[in-house]
Design a protein around this motif. Sequence first.
Motif, PDB file in Angstrom:
ATOM      1  N   GLN A 114       0.829  -1.212   0.000  1.00 46.13           N
ATOM      2  CA  GLN A 114       0.000   0.000   0.000  1.00 46.13           C
ATOM      3  C   GLN A 114       0.858   1.255   0.000  1.00 46.13           C
ATOM      4  O   GLN A 114       0.550   2.223  -0.700  1.00 46.13           O
ATOM      5  N   SER A 115       1.945   1.258   0.751  1.00 43.34           N
ATOM      6  CA  SER A 115       2.837   2.422   0.785  1.00 43.34           C
ATOM      7  C   SER A 115       3.424   2.699  -0.592  1.00 43.34           C
ATOM      8  O   SER A 115       3.462   3.848  -1.056  1.00 43.34           O
ATOM      9  N   LEU A 116       3.880   1.650  -1.250  1.00 38.74           N
ATOM     10  CA  LEU A 116       4.472   1.817  -2.563  1.00 38.74           C
ATOM     11  C   LEU A 116       3.422   2.203  -3.599  1.00 38.74           C
ATOM     12  O   LEU A 116       3.657   3.057  -4.459  1.00 38.74           O
ATOM     13  N   VAL A 117       2.254   1.610  -3.510  1.00 34.20           N
ATOM     14  CA  VAL A 117       1.163   1.933  -4.444  1.00 34.20           C
ATOM     15  C   VAL A 117       0.764   3.402  -4.299  1.00 34.20           C
ATOM     16  O   VAL A 117       0.542   4.098  -5.300  1.00 34.20           O
ATOM     17  N   SER A 118       0.660   3.875  -3.068  1.00 35.17           N
ATOM     18  CA  SER A 118       0.281   5.276  -2.837  1.00 35.17           C
ATOM     19  C   SER A 118       1.270   6.220  -3.516  1.00 35.17           C
ATOM     20  O   SER A 118       0.869   7.219  -4.140  1.00 35.17           O
ATOM     21  N   TYR A 119       2.548   5.911  -3.410  1.00 31.90           N
ATOM     22  CA  TYR A 119       3.561   6.749  -4.039  1.00 31.90           C
ATOM     23  C   TYR A 119       3.417   6.728  -5.568  1.00 31.90           C
ATOM     24  O   TYR A 119       3.431   7.769  -6.225  1.00 31.90           O
ATOM     25  N   LEU A 120       3.272   5.537  -6.140  1.00 32.06           N
ATOM     26  CA  LEU A 120       3.215   5.415  -7.595  1.00 32.06           C
ATOM     27  C   LEU A 120       1.961   6.072  -8.168  1.00 32.06           C
ATOM     28  O   LEU A 120       2.012   6.709  -9.229  1.00 32.06           O
TER      29      LEU A 120
ATOM     30  N   LEU B  86       3.126   0.632 -11.524  1.00 35.49           N
ATOM     31  CA  LEU B  86       2.069   0.149 -10.637  1.00 35.49           C
ATOM     32  C   LEU B  86       1.600  -1.239 -11.061  1.00 35.49           C
ATOM     33  O   LEU B  86       1.399  -2.135 -10.229  1.00 35.49           O
ATOM     34  N   GLN B  87       1.417  -1.442 -12.362  1.00 31.08           N
ATOM     35  CA  GLN B  87       1.007  -2.760 -12.878  1.00 31.08           C
ATOM     36  C   GLN B  87       1.984  -3.850 -12.436  1.00 31.08           C
ATOM     37  O   GLN B  87       1.567  -4.922 -11.965  1.00 31.08           O
ATOM     38  N   LYS B  88       3.268  -3.561 -12.597  1.00 34.67           N
ATOM     39  CA  LYS B  88       4.275  -4.563 -12.250  1.00 34.67           C
ATOM     40  C   LYS B  88       4.306  -4.845 -10.753  1.00 34.67           C
ATOM     41  O   LYS B  88       4.523  -5.994 -10.332  1.00 34.67           O
ATOM     42  N   VAL B  89       4.081  -3.797  -9.949  1.00 33.06           N
ATOM     43  CA  VAL B  89       4.076  -3.986  -8.498  1.00 33.06           C
ATOM     44  C   VAL B  89       2.932  -4.910  -8.094  1.00 33.06           C
ATOM     45  O   VAL B  89       3.083  -5.771  -7.216  1.00 33.06           O
TER      46      VAL B  89
END
Length: 832
Positions: free
Chosen positions: A279-285, A294-297
């Motif tokens: 969620q932290s990484l998604v929020s940044y992207l 985002l797709q790859k994450v």
Amino acid sequence: MKSSNLTRSVFRAILANRPYIVRDCQRRIGSNSRPHILPTTFCLSQKRDFFGLTFAGGQKTLVGAKNTNANIEAALLRLIDLVKARRSHSRLPSDEEVADAFKFFFASRVATPGRLTRNEIFLVTEAFKHLQERGHILSGEEKSGLSEEDLENVLLVLASSTGRDRYRSDARILATVVFEALQTRSGAVDDVELPPEAGHQAVKPTLLVTYITVLAKTGSAQDALELLRRSAQSTERASLPMWTAVLTGLANEGRTQEFWKVIREMQDTVGPFDAVSQQSLVSYLVQRDEFHTLQKVFELPLEDGQVPTTESLVKAVDCAMKSGELKWASRFVEELEERTDSGDMAGTLLLWYALHDQDPTNIRQKLEQMAKYGVTDAITMKTLNRLIEHAYLQHQAENAERYVQLAEEFGLRPDAKTHAVQLHYHLHQGDRTAAYSTYELLLRDDIPADRCDTHVLNEYITSLAFSANPEYTHLIQIVDHILDTDAELEPEAIAGLCHVFLLKDELEEATGILRHRIDSYPMDDRARIAAVFRQFIVDPTIKDQRAFNAYELFRHAFPEAEVEDRIPLMQSFFDRGRSDLACLVFGHMRQREEPSARPTPEAYAKCFEGIAKCKDIDGLQMVYNMLKLDLLVEQTTRIHNGMMAAYTACQQPFSAIIDHFWKIMESREGPTLSSFALALQACEKWIPQGAHEARHIMALMQSFNLVITKQIYDCYVGALAGQSEFENVVELIEKMEEDIGEPPDVLTIGTFYNAIPWQYRKDEVEKWARQAYPDLWEELESYGDEIDEEWEIRYFKIDRTIDMDDELLFAEGEYHPVIAQARQTTLEAPRK
């Protein structure tokens, strides 16, 4: 027009040494009497400008004080007193006062996170160093010492500081000195043990997470990664937040390849993401619209038994809809339809349904269905605003109105978000009447908790400020509203306001609006605001003193301005005929310590060129003395060319030839073509040596097998004419086409006439030209003339400017000044 209280209230508060009071606030401090307004001054002597925050005062202690802007300002003012006292070696504030201000500032920022300005970080760093020098860090003293909790607050604030800067070396330095101080404390918890070669003692896991987060957010993601790798905890599952912070930092710095390498390293070391880290990484992207990353994450596996959080799914679907990737988002929509735990989810799902079917009846059914299933905040204005906003963004105003009607059918009223969206639409449509009406509605709404109105109000300010008719009174009302409601002014709005204030000659307003804000913006935003000042200063329609006042504000507000940005400002004052002001601008460059702001050889050359234009002998001597003392700048051919032009214009042609032309000929670079042209122009005024010297210069050019251009030939004509060699000049002009392949033109005849001294000789030139070249003479007279009243001599208005930006005639290493040295020997021989 009566000036507004936009910045005056802030400005006066600072000048009067009292906290700023928000209008209509019930908790007023101090007297209602209006202070005397002191004149604005731009003369700041500090190495680093505080932009006017140089006034002392405030209450004695901040212990237990409320977290208000006034108290935060009082704390900063104490730290300013400290820095001023240290620099002037005057009486220092007590250590208790310094520690009190330091503690209060960071405790306040922990309670209300936000971005830290560069001035704030500078002040607290200086305060920390001061207390450290005096042994008050982790000393156990209650009043004058900083405790472990106080230092941890510093790192927490730096880790949570928001902003768009990719690199903040000042924040990183502060974090490092605080982290190192915490490592040396007694009784450290042995949770994380770094290798001895790292030079670190044991630190708390939470402290290490915070420090790594600061490094990653301030442009030091690689350093954060190395620190994490050296940590004994790096292979434990608990280190996952640190890995996530490093990944976010690498993405922020654009290190894409390393980003994916670290993900693989993390998976091999501590396992896959958990839902919270994802969620932290998604929020940044999502915040940066990096959909493909985002797709790859989302393709990466999560920890066993975990699924993406609802917030992650909502953000992913929103990003996909914005990018037009509906097929990819469909599987996440199916997951969301099985959940009910997020208020944002209702708006995302409703927008998803509307993208597939815009019929208000069907949308109504979907809303009722979500409400029936217990989806949080299903039938609310917040949810319907998603549809209204999307419709306006797609320029579907009719659909947006239908959705507003649908909301009213549910008993809902348009709120601040609705009106903000409508105002944004009207502004982009250029409908100022509708924008004004919508703004009036927005004012009647309650101030939204998420301040969704702030961005569009800034857009409104920008739109008005850069328009032909800014509607000043209305513009200031909007700004007052933003400031009175503690919202932020965005950089583009600040740029627009500065544009208006400069045009209205309201430098006090511009100073106030910049004072508390400019330092907090990233460099690209600061550059946008600085551009407004540069455009104003170089505008030839602006009077010289107004332009210089704006420049004074510019140089204090934007000390980072590079020399390339400062040179046009200097040239603009030369163009106005104010060599004194232009040389001041140059002197300010010379005073800078940063290499990027110090004058380059090009800057010196441009300055001498401007001095030549203004014929300013005092400015010439001053700048030449600066050059002789400047150990960082080599006297290049371009500089000597500029000085040749300046000394010639200042009636010292012998210095132009002896001190600069021959230095060019003896230099490693060698001459440019303009070097010869400038030397010949100097010969024109060097009586009686000019003709003799000019012939040697022409012989020198021929010895180098240089092509004699028409400009050089005209300068040679002028050099001989300046020595009254009438017959020789006539012969030169008659053989011009034979010599260089080009016939004489109006500039050739005009040079002959203007260069020859005394009016009776000029009359002879006119008589000859009327017979020999009647067409050229008639054309020359069309240029117009001017009379030197003192000497009663006529001159034609012809342009004899020499372009000094030409290239060197010889490549590096090809020039050998043997002929020039032989020429010097020949010149000196008769004197022996």
